[in-house]
Write a protein that holds these residues in place. Sequence first.
Motif, PDB file in Angstrom:
ATOM      1  N   LYS A 392       0.811  -1.214   0.000  1.00 48.22           N
ATOM      2  CA  LYS A 392       0.000   0.000   0.000  1.00 48.22           C
ATOM      3  C   LYS A 392       0.847   1.269   0.000  1.00 48.22           C
ATOM      4  N   LEU A 393       2.161   1.115   0.261  1.00 51.57           N
ATOM      5  CA  LEU A 393       3.039   2.284   0.368  1.00 51.57           C
ATOM      6  C   LEU A 393       3.309   2.917  -0.982  1.00 51.57           C
ATOM      7  N   ASN A 394       3.437   4.233  -0.974  1.00 51.92           N
ATOM      8  CA  ASN A 394       3.925   4.970  -2.138  1.00 51.92           C
ATOM      9  C   ASN A 394       5.397   5.255  -1.880  1.00 51.92           C
ATOM     10  N   VAL A 395       6.267   4.932  -2.845  1.00 54.92           N
ATOM     11  CA  VAL A 395       7.703   5.053  -2.605  1.00 54.92           C
ATOM     12  C   VAL A 395       8.135   6.488  -2.305  1.00 54.92           C
ATOM     13  N   LYS A 396       7.340   7.469  -2.715  1.00 56.20           N
ATOM     14  CA  LYS A 396       7.733   8.855  -2.431  1.00 56.20           C
ATOM     15  C   LYS A 396       7.602   9.189  -0.945  1.00 56.20           C
ATOM     16  N   ASN A 397       6.872   8.357  -0.212  1.00 58.15           N
ATOM     17  CA  ASN A 397       6.711   8.568   1.227  1.00 58.15           C
ATOM     18  C   ASN A 397       7.454   7.523   2.057  1.00 58.15           C
ATOM     19  N   LEU A 398       8.413   6.826   1.429  1.00 56.80           N
ATOM     20  CA  LEU A 398       9.300   5.912   2.146  1.00 56.80           C
ATOM     21  C   LEU A 398      10.638   6.619   2.344  1.00 56.80           C
ATOM     22  N   THR A 399      10.951   6.944   3.597  1.00 52.69           N
ATOM     23  CA  THR A 399      12.157   7.695   3.922  1.00 52.69           C
ATOM     24  C   THR A 399      13.239   6.778   4.462  1.00 52.69           C
ATOM     25  N   PHE A 400      14.444   6.915   3.915  1.00 54.37           N
ATOM     26  CA  PHE A 400      15.615   6.216   4.446  1.00 54.37           C
ATOM     27  C   PHE A 400      16.439   7.191   5.267  1.00 54.37           C
ATOM     28  N   THR A 401      16.802   6.788   6.475  1.00 51.96           N
ATOM     29  CA  THR A 401      17.643   7.620   7.322  1.00 51.96           C
ATOM     30  C   THR A 401      18.487   6.702   8.216  1.00 51.96           C
ATOM     31  N   THR A 402      19.404   7.284   8.952  1.00 55.65           N
ATOM     32  CA  THR A 402      20.312   6.530   9.820  1.00 55.65           C
ATOM     33  C   THR A 402      20.254   7.104  11.220  1.00 55.65           C
ATOM     34  N   ILE A 403      20.373   6.249  12.230  1.00 57.12           N
ATOM     35  CA  ILE A 403      20.424   6.738  13.606  1.00 57.12           C
ATOM     36  C   ILE A 403      21.521   7.794  13.720  1.00 57.12           C
ATOM     37  N   PRO A 404      21.218   8.988  14.218  1.00 59.11           N
ATOM     38  CA  PRO A 404      22.247  10.022  14.380  1.00 59.11           C
ATOM     39  C   PRO A 404      23.327   9.574  15.369  1.00 59.11           C
ATOM     40  N   VAL A 405      24.586   9.635  14.939  1.00 62.99           N
ATOM     41  CA  VAL A 405      25.704   9.188  15.778  1.00 62.99           C
ATOM     42  C   VAL A 405      26.851  10.183  15.687  1.00 62.99           C
ATOM     43  N   VAL A 406      27.792  10.061  16.617  1.00 62.02           N
ATOM     44  CA  VAL A 406      29.041  10.827  16.601  1.00 62.02           C
ATOM     45  C   VAL A 406      30.183   9.859  16.907  1.00 62.02           C
ATOM     46  N   ASP A 407      31.396  10.245  16.576  1.00 61.62           N
ATOM     47  CA  ASP A 407      32.547   9.392  16.888  1.00 61.62           C
ATOM     48  C   ASP A 407      32.624   9.144  18.387  1.00 61.62           C
ATOM     49  N   ASN A 408      33.062   7.956  18.745  1.00 61.02           N
ATOM     50  CA  ASN A 408      33.191   7.574  20.144  1.00 61.02           C
ATOM     51  C   ASN A 408      34.289   8.418  20.809  1.00 61.02           C
ATOM     52  N   PRO A 409      33.925   9.296  21.747  1.00 59.52           N
ATOM     53  CA  PRO A 409      34.933  10.175  22.368  1.00 59.52           C
ATOM     54  C   PRO A 409      35.955   9.420  23.207  1.00 59.52           C
ATOM     55  N   ALA A 410      35.674   8.159  23.541  1.00 60.96           N
ATOM     56  CA  ALA A 410      36.598   7.383  24.378  1.00 60.96           C
ATOM     57  C   ALA A 410      37.747   6.794  23.569  1.00 60.96           C
ATOM     58  N   GLU A 411      37.711   6.938  22.248  1.00 55.64           N
ATOM     59  CA  GLU A 411      38.727   6.328  21.403  1.00 55.64           C
ATOM     60  C   GLU A 411      39.663   7.375  20.799  1.00 55.64           C
ATOM     61  N   LYS A 412      40.943   7.079  20.788  1.00 51.55           N
ATOM     62  CA  LYS A 412      41.906   7.924  20.096  1.00 51.55           C
ATOM     63  C   LYS A 412      41.879   7.625  18.596  1.00 51.55           C
ATOM     64  N   VAL A 413      41.861   6.331  18.272  1.00 47.49           N
ATOM     65  CA  VAL A 413      41.697   5.911  16.884  1.00 47.49           C
ATOM     66  C   VAL A 413      40.224   5.587  16.695  1.00 47.49           C
ATOM     67  N   LYS A 414      39.542   6.385  15.913  1.00 47.23           N
ATOM     68  CA  LYS A 414      38.092   6.283  15.803  1.00 47.23           C
ATOM     69  C   LYS A 414      37.683   5.026  15.030  1.00 47.23           C
ATOM     70  N   ALA A 415      37.040   4.118  15.741  1.00 49.63           N
ATOM     71  CA  ALA A 415      36.586   2.870  15.123  1.00 49.63           C
ATOM     72  C   ALA A 415      35.103   2.615  15.371  1.00 49.63           C
ATOM     73  N   THR A 416      34.558   3.209  16.415  1.00 50.91           N
ATOM     74  CA  THR A 416      33.148   3.004  16.745  1.00 50.91           C
ATOM     75  C   THR A 416      32.450   4.354  16.896  1.00 50.91           C
ATOM     76  N   VAL A 417      31.130   4.307  17.031  1.00 52.46           N
ATOM     77  CA  VAL A 417      30.332   5.523  17.181  1.00 52.46           C
ATOM     78  C   VAL A 417      29.375   5.361  18.359  1.00 52.46           C
ATOM     79  N   VAL A 418      28.875   6.490  18.845  1.00 57.54           N
ATOM     80  CA  VAL A 418      27.884   6.491  19.923  1.00 57.54           C
ATOM     81  C   VAL A 418      26.713   7.357  19.487  1.00 57.54           C
ATOM     82  N   LEU A 419      25.610   7.246  20.199  1.00 58.36           N
ATOM     83  CA  LEU A 419      24.427   8.036  19.871  1.00 58.36           C
ATOM     84  C   LEU A 419      24.700   9.525  19.954  1.00 58.36           C
ATOM     85  N   ASN A 420      24.139  10.264  19.011  1.00 59.08           N
ATOM     86  CA  ASN A 420      24.115  11.721  19.094  1.00 59.08           C
ATOM     87  C   ASN A 420      22.915  12.071  19.974  1.00 59.08           C
ATOM     88  N   GLN A 421      23.174  12.398  21.219  1.00 54.29           N
ATOM     89  CA  GLN A 421      22.095  12.583  22.190  1.00 54.29           C
ATOM     90  C   GLN A 421      21.232  13.812  21.909  1.00 54.29           C
TER      91      GLN A 421
END
Length: 590
Positions: A392-421
């Motif tokens: 029943k969906l119309n593709v013009k009303n199907l939105t793709f998005t990604t959970i907002p994230v930021v680089d993990n502040p606990a890492e010096k070499v950035k390999a993971t991400v955490v939630l953008n609160q």
Amino acid sequence: MDAQGRGRADNIDPADQWVLNPNTGEYELRLAPSAAQSSSAGPGQSSVPGPRRAASRAATEAPAPDRGSLPGGPGREVPGPRRRKGGAPVEEPLPGRRGRKPVKKKSKGKKILMWTGGTMAFLLVGTAAAAYLYIEHLNDNISSSSTDGAGTGGFSKDKAINLLLIGTDKRTGSGNEGYGDAESVGHADTTILLHVSKDRTNATALSIPRDLIVDVPDCPTKLADGTTKVIPGEDGVRFNTSLGQQDRTPSCTMRTVTELTGITPDNFMVADFNAVKTLTSAVGGVEVCLAKDIDDKDSHLKLSKGTHTIEGEQALAFVRTRHSVGFGGDLSRIQIQQQFLSALMRKLKSNDTLTDPTKMIKLAEAGTKALTVDSELDSIGKLKDLGLELGKLNVKNLTFTTIPVVDNPAEKVKATVVLNQSTAPTVFQMIRDDVSFTEVAQQAKESKSAAAAEAAARLKGTQSAASEVRVRVMNGGAVAGSAQETLSWLQNDEGVTKSENAGNAPAESATTTLEYGPEQADQARKLAAIMGLSGEALKPGKSVTNSQGLPTMTLTLGKDFKGAGVSLTAPAKVPDSVNKSTADKVECAK
């Protein structure tokens, strides 16, 4: 003996056996003359592939094809052509239709299915024994896994749908030796939470990064011997370990998503590398676009700038590439996967697919073999019902998005991400509250009635100071202890010191309300701003007296109450910083 041994010719396409009956306007299964008349084929035997056990049963139970389905009507013999003496046959019209031209058989190009919703609804057409056999054959293709109580019990036609789609990095089947980790137990490498609105006007596909740091909860899991084992949870680990690690099943990924977003999935589907290859081949390829030349030795993708139709191995290479697009990380790969899924959705919804019986059968075969579904979706009937809702969906009303994230502040070499609160909670709440991410659907919903306009007006005007707000808090259906929790939050965090706990309300309420007298409108507006109450939650009425005999408002926490400090007003729009795209638009991967 197999289907071919029963008289089926090798070059017969199952789709060509579905023929339009001009009397009914519907498709019916017709066996090829060579198969039906073969001495080795008994009455009711079918050329449609099916399990051997079902085929033998149908051979003894199913009647031969009824002539009533042919032109001439039920129970009527269709006369053969009359011959002139020594001459060619003479066409003679059927009784009651003398003098009219015979019905011209529709060409193959005119054969269209009568259904345009979910991609497997062709299974509704026809009641011949062969159709039953084919449905049984598809049912046998389906693999399922228990939800272990982690879901809602399955989607409902009258509610919003939350479907968890999981792509694993586990190698299965032949031809996948060059992909993924040979030792992988099958992690949640690609995960999308698909939310379909209650009214089916819009949907949101929320990608969850595999390297997002999350807390995986304890996971009660049903084992092969029927017993249940609790797999211990872990805090501060990658999201993709919610599947495969320590023998975790998809039900554990469901629990992790609920813990992360506050959204409980209804069902899940799991796909491996083969799914991309077989599904794209089934529909004849999907069209994608590249903004530059790509030659990725890791994913084996080599394509020039521009538009290409890809399928099979090339499609798998496309969704796996990351080093040659964006910043070269997993978030860049998520974007190219979203573009690919948009293209696949457009192809699935196109007439080129929906009106082609061959593609529909190939799609049914590929889908049932490539996907593992939860125990609430383990039959063609259930999958068909889900397909009808998604259709029943119309593709013009199907939105793709990604959970907002930021680089993990606990890492010096950035390999993971955490939630953008600052933005992720808004995205989660919009999905929980069934708010559309597309402007088209929002505009249709924002036509305000007089009652809605009046409710909005209650929030406009002056507000008193928090220290002047006098309110008593009652629990009218919220979780036990909510009134005291809210009181402590109001007094200690928000400065509403003239407040008190009034215990349980006389009756439960589905929604949270604030009743106030005419002289307390400025206090009501202030409390509404603090708690995130909508205009509908404000109920002009009369004040009551508190324990000190002073006039006070009454705040009743209903079943919709989510906790102290959690806004009860659904966000109106997606934060500008959140990237999103709709499935109707062709975007070129950069």
